[in-house]
Each structure stands twice: as structure tokens, then as C-alpha cells.
Design a protein around this motif. Structure first.
Motif, PDB file in Angstrom:
ATOM      1  N   GLU A  68       6.699  -3.089  -0.803  1.00 44.64           N
ATOM      2  CA  GLU A  68       8.176  -2.628  -0.323  1.00 44.64           C
ATOM      3  C   GLU A  68       8.784  -4.137   0.329  1.00 44.64           C
ATOM      4  OE1 GLU A  68       9.979  -0.197   0.140  1.00 44.64           O
ATOM      5  OE2 GLU A  68       8.735   1.693  -0.803  1.00 44.64           O
ATOM      6  N   ASP A  69       8.069  -5.110   0.835  1.00 46.65           N
ATOM      7  CA  ASP A  69       8.350  -6.133   1.358  1.00 46.65           C
ATOM      8  C   ASP A  69       7.410  -7.389   1.208  1.00 46.65           C
ATOM      9  OD1 ASP A  69       9.209  -8.276   3.291  1.00 46.65           O
ATOM     10  OD2 ASP A  69       8.325  -7.193   4.987  1.00 46.65           O
ATOM     11  N   ASP A  76      14.883   2.611   6.329  1.00 44.92           N
ATOM     12  CA  ASP A  76      14.351   1.565   7.299  1.00 44.92           C
ATOM     13  C   ASP A  76      13.527   2.261   8.470  1.00 44.92           C
ATOM     14  OD1 ASP A  76      15.357  -0.550   5.757  1.00 44.92           O
ATOM     15  OD2 ASP A  76      17.235  -0.467   6.938  1.00 44.92           O
ATOM     16  N   ASN A  90       6.127  -9.897   3.710  1.00 42.25           N
ATOM     17  CA  ASN A  90       5.332  -9.517   4.785  1.00 42.25           C
ATOM     18  C   ASN A  90       4.153 -10.503   5.172  1.00 42.25           C
ATOM     19  OD1 ASN A  90       3.347  -7.745   6.503  1.00 42.25           O
ATOM     20  ND2 ASN A  90       5.441  -6.386   6.473  1.00 42.25           N
ATOM     21  N   ASN A  97       4.666   1.297   7.268  1.00 36.68           N
ATOM     22  CA  ASN A  97       4.245   0.071   6.821  1.00 36.68           C
ATOM     23  C   ASN A  97       3.139  -0.391   7.864  1.00 36.68           C
ATOM     24  OD1 ASN A  97       5.508  -0.302   4.406  1.00 36.68           O
ATOM     25  ND2 ASN A  97       6.955  -1.919   5.150  1.00 36.68           N
TER      26      ASN A  97
END
Length: 417
Positions: free
Chosen positions: A313-314, A277, A317, A284
Motif C-alpha cells: 500500500e505504501d 486513508d 513506509n 497499517n
């Protein structure tokens, strides 16, 4: 929607909100756990551990040493250009004068750099292509792999000695052609694994020095702890944000690229929980800010690639979805852009910029429909209008009279019969 992410504190890496709850140090409780050592598992050129220069390194001219351990940033030292657009089947032509750096290393400048040259033990971030001289056999291309390598000057592997001499004599942003003798390359035996290089093969490199960190101890990424790598990347991100605010987009992109280089795939693969994290909280935003710069520079395909990395990854977003949709819209990929905007709207329904882009797409669709309608109208011509027939009463009267005479004639004929 803000273009540049919020900066983390310069003295410490940013901590993801999801990590703060489980991180005692972030909550002000007990001391953090012992630092982890990030061991590289890459190709070996950029992630390796070497306590002393190789034997071939004795052939190289010494670079001057550094007294400080801070990251060196000069306003004139960064000039990031687009990656080479040719197919790379052969080394590019260079018209500049040949500079002899060593008995076995010659350099020709393709594009001038800025600022000063790196010092000994500087950590350099490099893109390159490599060919066997006199042939079209290209055995490495970091541009194609989209990952710059890390080179610590004075601590290169034996087969990278010639490349190290060349990089030592380059400036940030410089692109050059290096001709390296086999003695400072893969030697008499060559390499029959990866990369595949014949024995006693002279080499040609097309090299770009993205940038460098002057660090006193010449610490490679593979020797850094997780916290050290994240902190180094965060410093680069902050520098990039400062350049972005000054509209120095190329310089900002270079800083973001170097920050991302500290957190490559080999590094991220090893991280779990709060450490992952923490890394993503820096990595990011660098990808997203790279995308913002690329959109301004109208390099939309590259912007899409940067946003897609974040979305892997997300997937929720919003900024990644919005910027990817914006880049696709500029390329005319309206349906795919609309899909990204609608996903972004799902997670941020009140965002005015998302709603504005959706309205613009709707207006574009309407304008396109009208344009196509006009085009087809001109192609097939206007439909002929049906004109009402004008009645000629005289003709009608004579037709009626003739019909009456025929009728009466038939009647008399039947009566006679």
C-alpha cells in the motif's frame, strides 16, 4: 525508531493527514456525509446478513445474552499461539476427554483457552480447518488463506450451525477438535460448489477462537458503516498497544489481528479517497506492530509478511522497510536486508537505527570475509616459501677449473689440427 505506532483517540477513528485536508468534518466545518454501509463480498461465512437464526439454529443450546454493547476485554482472555505447523493433510490427534455439546457435536480440547466463553450474539473471530470425517479430504483452511472468519453466535448460516455450537463453548485462545454430524453441517445434499462437501458427510473441525466482541445487537461487520468498522478496529489497536507496553506480546498480537479482521480485503476494496486513508491509518499500524511483536518472538518469516502487506500500500513506509530488513537480517538474508535498509535510508537519511543496522551488516560482511579467508587458507595449506640457495664456493671453484681445462684442451686440439 519507535516500535509501537502512536495511538489514535479512543473515541474516534484516526484520520490520515492526507484525508484531513479534504475532510470537512476533520477541519471542523460542516457535518460529515451520511455513513456508508460496508457490504461484504467474501466467502459468505464471515460477511453475510441474516436477520434471524436459521432453522438449524433451533437445535443449538442457547448461549446467555449480553446486556452491554461495549467490546469486552479481559486480561486473561487472550492467548494467541503460532499457526499449526503440520501440513494439515489429516485432523490432528487430541488426547483430551470427549465433551458432548449436543447430540451431533462433540469437542476435544487441543490447547486450553483463558477467560470466559462468548455470549449469545457475540461476534467471534475464528481460524479453522475442516475435513470430511473418515477421509483426508480437507475442504477449507483459513490459516492457509491468512484470514480469520467472523461468526455471530445465534446468526450462523445453516451449514455453520455445528461450528457455532462448538465456538459458543470455547474460550479465547482455545484450540479444539470438533466432530459435527451432517445434520448440523452441509446436510443431506452436501455442497458441490465451494466448499466441495459430499452429501450426508460428517465433519471434523480444528478450530481456534482468536477472540470475540460481546455486542448487544450482534452486529456483523457487513452490517456496520465504514465509520463503525474503523472505530471498532481502532479500539482493538489501542488495546493491543496497551498490551505491548506491558510486554504481553501474544495478547497484543491478538488485538491487532482482530483489528485487521475488521478491515479485510472485501472491505478495503470498496473504499476510496478519505475513507480509504482513514482505514489505512488504523490498519497499517496494526500490521507494523504485529511485525514488531513477531520480531521479538523470533518469528521472522511472519514479520516479513506483515511488513510486505504495508509496503504493497505504501512502498515508502520507513518503518515497514526497516522492520522487514531487520527480520531478513536475522534470517541471514543480508543482501535483501541491505536493500530494504538502503531504501529506508533514502526516505529517512538521518535515522540512527537505520545507519546502525547498515554498519552492522558491513561488519558482518567483513567478519565473513575474514572467516572465509581463514577457511580457504586452512583448506589449501600455506604457500611454500622460496628458500635462497646457499652458495658453496669450493664447488663453484672446481666447476670453474673444469670449464677452464676443457677450454684449453679444445684450443690445443685446434692448434694441432
Amino acid at each position: 525508531m519507535a516500535i509501537v505506532e502512536e495511538d489514535a483517540a479512543a473515541a474516534a477513528p484516526a484520520v490520515h493527514p492526507a484525508a484531513a485536508a479534504s475532510d470537512p468534518a476533520a477541519a471542523g466545518e460542516s457535518a460529515p456525509p451520511p455513513p456508508l454501509l460496508a457490504r461484504g463480498r467474501g466467502r459468505g461465512h464471515g460477511s453475510y446478513r441474516s436477520p434471524a437464526p436459521s432453522s438449524a439454529g433451533a437445535l443449538r443450546p442457547p448461549c446467555s445474552s449480553s446486556d452491554g454493547d461495549e467490546i469486552t476485554v479481559e486480561a486473561s482472555s487472550f492467548a494467541r499461539a503460532e499457526p499449526p505447523q503440520d501440513g494439515g493433510s489429516a485432523p490432528p490427534a487430541a488426547s483430551s476427554e470427549v465433551e458432548v455439546l449436543h447430540d451431533k457435536v462433540r469437542k476435544q480440547v487441543i490447547r486450553e483457552g483463558h477467560g470466559r466463553k462468548p455470549l449469545k450474539f457475540a461476534t467471534c473471530f475464528v481460524h479453522y480447518r475442516a475435513w470430511v470425517q473418515g477421509s483426508s479430504h480437507k475442504f477449507e483452511d483459513t490459516w492457509q488463506e491468512q484470514h480469520p472468519i467472523e461468526l455471530v453466535l445465534g446468526k450462523e448460516k445453516k451449514e455453520m450451525s455445528g461450528l457455532g455450537i462448538g465456538v459458543c463453548n470455547m474460550k479465547s485462545g482455545e484450540r479444539a477438535l470438533l466432530h459435527v454430524g451432517w445434520e448440523l453441517g452441509y446436510g443431506k445434499e452436501g455442497s458441490f460448489s465451494f466448499p466441495n462437501v459430499p452429501p450426508m458427510a460428517d465433519l471434523v473441525y480444528e478450530v481456534e477462537l482468536i477472540g470475540f466482541d460481546d455486542v448487544k445487537e450482534g452486529k456483523a461487520r457487513s452490517d456496520m458503516t465504514v465509520e463503525e468498522r474503523i472505530a471498532a478496529a481502532d479500539r482493538r489497536k489501542i488495546e493491543g498497544n496497551a498490551y505491548f507496553k506491558e510486554t504481553k506480546l501474544e495478547e497484543a498480537m491478538q488485538q491487532y489481528e482482530m483489528a485487521i479482521a475488521y478491515m479485510g480485503d472485501d472491505f478495503m476494496f470498496q473504499l476510496f479517497g478519505k475513507y480509504r486513508d482513514m482505514a489505512l491509518a488504523v490498519k497499517n499500524p496494526c500490521h507494523l506492530n504485529m511485525a514488531a511483536c513477531l520480531i521479538k518472538l523470533k518469528r521472522f518469516d511472519e514479520a516479513i509478511a506483515q511488513c510486505s502487506i504495508v509496503l504493497s500500500e505504501d512502498e515508502s513506509n520507513v518503518k515497514a522497510l526497516f522492520r522487514r530488513g531487520k527480520a531478513k537480517s536475522e534470517l541471514g538474508q543480508t543482501e535483501s536486508a541491505r536493500e530494504d535498509f538502503l531504501k529506508a535510508k533514502k526516505y529517512s537519511p538521518e535515522d540512527k537505527e537505520i545507519l546502525r543496522e547498515l554498519r552492522l551488516l558491513a561488519e558482518q560482511d567483513k567478519a565473513l570475509y575474514q572467516k572465509q579467508k581463514e577457511l580457504y587458507k586452512g583448506l589449501f595449506g600455506p604457500r611454500p616459501e622460496v628458500k635462497p640457495k646457499t652458495s658453496n664456493y669450493l664447488v663453484v671453484f672446481w666447476q670453474w677449473l673444469l670449464s677452464l681445462i676443457r677450454y684449453l684442451a679444445r684450443m690445443f686440439k685446434r692448434k694441432d689440427e
